[in-house]
Write a protein that holds these residues in place. Structure first.
Motif, PDB file in Angstrom:
ATOM      1  N   LEU A 213     -12.809  -1.413   3.770  1.00  0.00           N
ATOM      2  CA  LEU A 213     -11.611  -0.714   3.597  1.00  0.00           C
ATOM      3  C   LEU A 213     -11.446   0.608   4.522  1.00  0.00           C
TER       4      LEU A 213
ATOM      5  N   TRP B 279       0.731  -1.277   0.037  1.00  0.00           N
ATOM      6  CA  TRP B 279       0.196  -0.177   0.028  1.00  0.00           C
ATOM      7  C   TRP B 279       0.844   1.191   0.021  1.00  0.00           C
TER       8      TRP B 279
ATOM      9  N   ILE C 186     -11.714  -6.659  -2.253  1.00  0.00           N
ATOM     10  CA  ILE C 186     -11.557  -5.617  -1.233  1.00  0.00           C
ATOM     11  C   ILE C 186     -12.653  -5.338  -0.709  1.00  0.00           C
TER      12      ILE C 186
ATOM     13  N   TYR D  72      -8.556  -4.031   6.118  1.00  0.00           N
ATOM     14  CA  TYR D  72      -9.338  -4.510   4.750  1.00  0.00           C
ATOM     15  C   TYR D  72      -9.604  -5.935   4.956  1.00  0.00           C
TER      16      TYR D  72
ATOM     17  N   THR E  27     -10.703  -9.540   2.915  1.00  0.00           N
ATOM     18  CA  THR E  27     -10.627 -10.241   1.784  1.00  0.00           C
ATOM     19  C   THR E  27     -11.303 -11.655   1.947  1.00  0.00           C
TER      20      THR E  27
END
Length: 242
Positions: A178, A152, A175, A225, A227
């Protein structure tokens, strides 16, 4: 954001053509397709809920990401059959999606299948509203699943936070939920639910959020985040893009 609204998730685009409305009628499922190698084909179901015939067009595009943006380009590697259907009312139709390219798959290949309902010219001439519908269905041809870890970067650009997620792996990362937390404990949310995919070898820019008053750029920042593999966290610093 270019194709962002079109391809981050299965999307529905409604376009009003006249003055008197009627309900949109086209249904498509599933809303995403994952094909595991060595299988090279899958199916999609279309259904027309209206009392009129519904003309549809089906196209497949190769999907990749460049400089933080989603790109769709025509492809002959994957085809949809039939490429067009006139749907009778309350009837299910099956569309086959087949990878015809014999080149071995490395990790994962990503595509988007667009299903467009063609506007009814006869209805438009009578002054009715014809709601044209577009579905964008993600299609992934992949080997055994791999866990990809994103890197990131955070930029402050013209009063906005720009968060760039880069995927060095070969398979996509989905994603959801977030957020960024600064060193003062202030939380910046980028939205709930599905925000999109970072494809293998690609990157996505998440932006358009105003920097909160007193938001401390320079970090450190805590990024969280979710997943398919659960909640993930990363700590990064920030910098100005101006």
């Amino acid at each position: 954001m270019g194709f962002r609204s079109l391809i981050l998730k299965a999307s529905l685009v409604l376009i009003c053509w006249a003055s008197e409305s009627r309900a949109a009628s086209l249904q498509v499922y599933p809303v995403s397709i994952e094909v595991k190698v060595p299988t090279m084909a899958a199916t999609l179901t279309l259904r027309n809920l209206d009392v009129r015939l519904a003309a549809t067009q089906i196209r497949v595009f190769r999907w990749y990401q460049k400089e933080g943006k989603d790109i769709l380009e025509p492809t002959q590697s994957v085809v949809a059959s039939p490429p067009a259907i006139s749907l009778k009312p309350n009837t299910d139709y099956t569309v086959r999606v087949v990878r015809v390219d014999n080149t071995p798959i490395r990790g994962e290949e990503s595509y988007r299948l667009l299903v467009d309902q063609i506007p009814d010219l006869a209805l438009m001439k009578t002054g009715g509203v014809n709601l044209a519908i577009r579905y964008s269905i993600p299609i992934f041809f992949s080997k055994a699943p791999q866990v990809a870890k994103l890197s990131w970067a955070i930029l402050e650009n013209s009063g906005h936070i720009e968060l760039v997620g880069t995927n060095p792996g070969q398979q996509r990362v989905k994603i959801t939920n977030l957020t960024i937390t600064d060193s003062g404990g202030r939380v910046l949310k980028f939205g709930n639910g599905l925000l999109g995919y970072v494809l293998g070898g690609g990157s996505v820019n998440f932006n358009s959020h105003v920097v909160p008053l007193g938001y401390a750029l320079g970090g450190p920042f805590l990024i969280k985040y979710s997943t398919d593999n659960g909640l993930t966290e990363a700590i990064v610093s920030g910098q100005s893009a101006n």
